[in-house]
Design a protein around this motif. Structure first.
Motif, PDB file in Angstrom:
ATOM      1  N   LEU A   5      27.798  35.016  46.939  1.00 18.57           N
ATOM      2  CA  LEU A   5      28.437  34.451  45.756  1.00 18.57           C
ATOM      3  C   LEU A   5      29.125  33.142  46.140  1.00 18.57           C
ATOM      4  CD1 LEU A   5      30.019  37.713  44.315  1.00 18.57           C
ATOM      5  CD2 LEU A   5      27.965  36.536  43.530  1.00 18.57           C
ATOM      6  N   GLU A   6      29.074  32.208  45.201  1.00 15.75           N
ATOM      7  CA  GLU A   6      29.635  30.895  45.517  1.00 15.75           C
ATOM      8  C   GLU A   6      30.787  30.544  44.595  1.00 15.75           C
ATOM      9  OE1 GLU A   6      26.594  27.945  45.385  1.00 15.75           O
ATOM     10  OE2 GLU A   6      25.261  29.161  46.594  1.00 15.75           O
ATOM     11  N   LEU A   7      31.615  29.687  45.094  1.00 11.65           N
ATOM     12  CA  LEU A   7      32.734  29.198  44.305  1.00 11.65           C
ATOM     13  C   LEU A   7      32.234  28.595  42.994  1.00 11.65           C
ATOM     14  CD1 LEU A   7      35.829  28.636  44.503  1.00 11.65           C
ATOM     15  CD2 LEU A   7      35.212  26.384  45.330  1.00 11.65           C
ATOM     16  N   GLY A   8      32.829  28.974  41.904  1.00  9.96           N
ATOM     17  CA  GLY A   8      32.468  28.383  40.627  1.00  9.96           C
ATOM     18  C   GLY A   8      31.368  29.116  39.882  1.00  9.96           C
ATOM     19  N   GLU A   9      30.752  30.095  40.532  1.00 10.80           N
ATOM     20  CA  GLU A   9      29.677  30.826  39.869  1.00 10.80           C
ATOM     21  C   GLU A   9      30.203  31.700  38.743  1.00 10.80           C
ATOM     22  OE1 GLU A   9      26.472  33.365  41.475  1.00 10.80           O
ATOM     23  OE2 GLU A   9      26.921  32.298  43.331  1.00 10.80           O
ATOM     24  N   GLU A  10      29.351  31.819  37.746  1.00  9.79           N
ATOM     25  CA  GLU A  10      29.681  32.744  36.671  1.00  9.79           C
ATOM     26  C   GLU A  10      28.851  33.998  36.905  1.00  9.79           C
ATOM     27  OE1 GLU A  10      29.985  31.102  32.495  1.00  9.79           O
ATOM     28  OE2 GLU A  10      28.219  32.361  32.366  1.00  9.79           O
ATOM     29  N   ILE A  11      29.468  35.139  36.995  1.00  5.39           N
ATOM     30  CA  ILE A  11      28.685  36.344  37.272  1.00  5.39           C
ATOM     31  C   ILE A  11      28.985  37.436  36.236  1.00  5.39           C
ATOM     32  CG2 ILE A  11      28.586  35.922  39.762  1.00  5.39           C
ATOM     33  CD1 ILE A  11      30.747  38.064  40.113  1.00  5.39           C
ATOM     34  N   THR A  12      28.024  38.349  36.106  1.00  7.34           N
ATOM     35  CA  THR A  12      28.216  39.483  35.212  1.00  7.34           C
ATOM     36  C   THR A  12      28.163  40.749  36.064  1.00  7.34           C
ATOM     37  OG1 THR A  12      26.999  38.253  33.558  1.00  7.34           O
ATOM     38  CG2 THR A  12      27.382  40.585  33.100  1.00  7.34           C
ATOM     39  N   ILE A  60      34.322  34.477  36.552  1.00  2.36           N
ATOM     40  CA  ILE A  60      34.049  33.254  37.304  1.00  2.36           C
ATOM     41  C   ILE A  60      34.628  33.434  38.706  1.00  2.36           C
ATOM     42  CG2 ILE A  60      34.599  30.816  37.522  1.00  2.36           C
ATOM     43  CD1 ILE A  60      34.661  30.676  34.529  1.00  2.36           C
ATOM     44  N   VAL A  61      33.872  32.993  39.682  1.00  5.12           N
ATOM     45  CA  VAL A  61      34.350  33.065  41.060  1.00  5.12           C
ATOM     46  C   VAL A  61      35.311  31.901  41.294  1.00  5.12           C
ATOM     47  CG1 VAL A  61      33.714  33.078  43.496  1.00  5.12           C
ATOM     48  CG2 VAL A  61      32.191  34.120  41.795  1.00  5.12           C
ATOM     49  N   MET A  62      36.570  32.212  41.382  1.00  8.19           N
ATOM     50  CA  MET A  62      37.583  31.152  41.528  1.00  8.19           C
ATOM     51  C   MET A  62      37.894  30.836  42.976  1.00  8.19           C
ATOM     52  SD  MET A  62      40.312  32.143  38.667  1.00  8.19           S
ATOM     53  CE  MET A  62      41.372  30.756  39.069  1.00  8.19           C
ATOM     54  N   ASP A  96      23.945  39.387  36.707  1.00  7.81           N
ATOM     55  CA  ASP A  96      23.532  38.080  36.208  1.00  7.81           C
ATOM     56  C   ASP A  96      24.382  37.020  36.896  1.00  7.81           C
ATOM     57  OD1 ASP A  96      22.226  36.192  34.753  1.00  7.81           O
ATOM     58  OD2 ASP A  96      23.611  36.290  33.055  1.00  7.81           O
ATOM     59  N   ARG A  97      23.734  35.924  37.262  1.00  7.56           N
ATOM     60  CA  ARG A  97      24.478  34.864  37.947  1.00  7.56           C
ATOM     61  C   ARG A  97      24.130  33.518  37.365  1.00  7.56           C
ATOM     62  NH1 ARG A  97      23.766  35.898  44.345  1.00  7.56           N
ATOM     63  NH2 ARG A  97      25.177  34.140  44.382  1.00  7.56           N
ATOM     64  N   ASN A  98      25.121  32.677  37.272  1.00  3.91           N
ATOM     65  CA  ASN A  98      24.882  31.317  36.807  1.00  3.91           C
ATOM     66  C   ASN A  98      25.592  30.359  37.739  1.00  3.91           C
ATOM     67  OD1 ASN A  98      24.718  28.893  35.547  1.00  3.91           O
ATOM     68  ND2 ASN A  98      25.972  29.451  33.778  1.00  3.91           N
ATOM     69  N   ASN A 105      35.901  35.625  32.378  1.00  2.00           N
ATOM     70  CA  ASN A 105      35.326  34.401  31.839  1.00  2.00           C
ATOM     71  C   ASN A 105      35.988  33.956  30.546  1.00  2.00           C
ATOM     72  OD1 ASN A 105      33.699  32.253  31.883  1.00  2.00           O
ATOM     73  ND2 ASN A 105      31.921  33.282  31.021  1.00  2.00           N
ATOM     74  N   MET A 137      37.944  35.652  38.013  1.00  2.00           N
ATOM     75  CA  MET A 137      38.744  35.533  36.792  1.00  2.00           C
ATOM     76  C   MET A 137      37.854  35.845  35.607  1.00  2.00           C
ATOM     77  SD  MET A 137      41.000  32.377  35.369  1.00  2.00           S
ATOM     78  CE  MET A 137      39.591  31.450  34.781  1.00  2.00           C
ATOM     79  N   VAL A 149      35.921  26.403  36.866  1.00  2.00           N
ATOM     80  CA  VAL A 149      37.014  26.842  37.727  1.00  2.00           C
ATOM     81  C   VAL A 149      38.242  25.997  37.452  1.00  2.00           C
ATOM     82  CG1 VAL A 149      37.828  27.010  40.092  1.00  2.00           C
ATOM     83  CG2 VAL A 149      35.505  27.665  39.534  1.00  2.00           C
TER      84      VAL A 149
END
Lengths: 79, 464
Positions: free
Chosen positions: A3-10, A18-20, B247-249, A36, A34, B257
């Motif tokens: 997982l990366e910084l800033g990614e939106e995940i479900t 969001i990966v903060m 799911d990932r975006n 979404n 956090m 952020v």
């Protein structure tokens, strides 16, 4: 894969986050999530990769939360 | 009246002439007049400070519209460059456009008096209410102290925070300790909170690394805060559940952020405001000790991660009284940046997220409100572009003609001076809501090339 910084995940097709922040502690990778919809619910989750799938295990152990927070906040103090 | 006039020398006076004038004048002066003379001398006797001063002299006095409660009034600000050329600090003087030396001295005296009063005030919030968006008297005297103190071994190691003063002869240990506590609190914590400021950028750190650090830092701070806010169960033994990422975006990236952080920050400050008000009534321990951030968080901490937010509605309602624009949708949408964008005086732009973080993360941040404001999204206009060489000599200044950024490589420092002319709803913790117009100073764009973006362009002014 990670997982990366800033990614939106479900998670579990349900909750969006969001990966903060991303940090490593005791050889494990932790993400700060956090909601979404920005309702200020923040969780710390351990990233777990199994069979090419990414899972997040929400950290509920108070001591571990302390240690992870100390690690990053402590960086400021030592600097 | 500028420093040259104070010393009675010409603008191109040599160091010896300045020195001579200073020693000749200082014999007859005392008190604030002498302070001012020394300020002038210390600035002009130092080559790099003098260059900075010369650069800023044209914009020495600025008129800024301020809402003082009875509507907008024009106030005169006097700008002083701190020892770092990338700092600019606004001091409010009387309303006259060209204050005489007496008037300037009067202003300094006024602020000295105000500072004393401020220390006597039990309710500091009342003070902030009056003086918010100006530098507080304490900030002003700190700025002046910095100017007078000059450079050298005057800073706490590894920071750009000036060392606290020594203990006065008439001061008890307790008083001095209290002073120190307050001093460190003011310099190392985000104002009004018990949150440590993030560290400055390291010399060998890239923008991306530092932005990542900041994102992590704030995420942790907010997580920390959330822990304090929530009820929790002391012993939580439940098995932790594995949640699959379905799911990932990856394109959401930092934009969200940063927005999240802004919103979280706004909410956080609101919460802190409320907490601070209620905390005053109790004889609780001082909220700002060292290590407070971590320790208190953990002491109060618990299982924040529970899915029970039964108090959340009350909490949100409480926040509504103190927070302006809590909805993310109210933030301005940023537009795409044109690829061939170059910078010109008169351009209008929105700060983009990376600039936003970069700006807030330079050592400007520690020096006060002016720079804190730089962290706000908004529309800005470029007033001036200046290029400095490695010795901080001005080699190009758009006030005197066109500046072609392409002709200066990375060894030059490029600065833009921008003003912000936008009305924002500002966040006042507690109770007050009002509109303010703010004016911002220099932004230091060390790594900026002519074709690099500084934000979303709204409107291009002059062409090259």
């Amino acid at each position: 894969m990670n997982l990366e910084l800033g990614e939106e995940i479900t998670l579990n097709n349900k909750d969006k986050y969001i990966v903060m922040g991303v940090t490593t502690y005791a050889d494990k990778r932790y993400v700060f999530l956090m909601n979404n919809d920005n309702d200020l619910v923040i969780k710390i989750g351990e990233e777990v990769i199994e069979n090419d799938k990414v899972f997040v295990k929400i950290v509920k152990n108070k001591k571990l939360i302390k240690e992870i927070i100390e690690q990053v906040a402590g960086e400021k103090i030592s600097d | 009246m500028d420093y040259y006039e104070i010393l009675g020398v010409s603008k191109d006076a040599s160091f010896d002439e300045i020195k001579e004038a200073y020693f000749a004048l200082r014999k007859d002066l005392s008190g604030p007049e002498l302070d001012l003379l020394e300020m002038a001398y210390r600035t002009l006797a130092n080559d790099s400070k003098r260059a900075d001063y010369d650069m800023g002299i044209n914009s020495h006095n600025k008129t800024v519209k301020i809402d003082d409660g009875d509507g907008f009034r024009e106030k005169l600000y006097h700008t002083i460059d701190l020892d770092n050329p990338h700092q600019e600090i606004l001091l409010r003087f009387d309303d006259k456009p060209n204050p005489s030396i007496e008037e300037e001295i009067h202003s300094i005296n006024t602020y000295n008096t105000l500072e004393k009063e401020a220390e006597d005030l039990v309710d500091e919030e009342e003070l902030e209410d009056d003086l918010d968006f100006y530098l507080t008297p304490r900030e002003i005297s700190r700025a002046l102290a910095l100017l007078v103190r000059g450079d050298g071994d005057e800073y706490i190691e590894g920071t750009n925070v000036a060392k606290p003063r020594d203990r006065r002869a008439d001061e008890t240990d307790e008083e001095y300790t209290a002073f120190l506590e307050k001093y460190y609190q003011e310099h190392f914590y985000i104002p009004g909170t018990n949150i440590l400021k993030p560290r400055d950028r390291k010399a060998n750190e890239t923008d991306e690394e530092y932005n990542n650090y900041l994102a992590n830092y704030y995420a942790i701070i907010f997580a920390n805060k959330q822990i304090q806010e929530d009820d929790y169960e002391e012993d939580y033994d439940e098995e932790e559940e594995l949640l699959e990422v379905t799911d990932r975006n990856r394109h959401a990236k930092l934009k969200k952020v940063v927005r999240g952080l802004l919103i979280a920050g706004a909410l956080l400050l609101g919460v802190l405001g409320i907490k601070a008000c209620t905390a005053n009534d109790k004889e609780s321990k001082a909220p700002y000790g060292s290590n407070t951030t971590v320790d208190e968080a953990i002491d109060d901490a618990g299982n924040t991660m529970e899915e029970d937010y039964s108090d959340y509605d009350d909490y949100a309602e409480e926040l509504e009284h103190s927070i302006v624009n809590p909805e993310i949708d109210d933030l301005p949408e940023l537009e795409e940046v044109e690829e061939d964008y170059s910078i010109n005086v008169g351009d209008k732009f929105n700060l983009d997220e990376s600039t936003l973080l970069y700006t807030a993360s330079t050592d400007q941040e520690a020096k006060g409100r002016v720079n804190t404001n730089a962290a706000a999204l908004g529309e800005y206009t470029i007033d001036k572009i200046v290029v400095l060489d490695s010795n901080n000599n001005i080699v190009a200044n758009s006030s005197f003609g066109e500046v072609d950024l392409d002709s200066y490589d990375d060894s030059y420092k490029k600065m833009i001076h921008f003003s912000r002319n936008v009305t924002v709803e500002d966040i006042e913790t507690g109770r007050v809501e009002r509109n303010n117009e703010k004016n911002l100073g220099w932004v230091f764009l060390e790594n900026l090339n002519a074709n690099q973006k500084i934000g979303s362009v709204l409107e291009s002014g002059k062409t090259k």
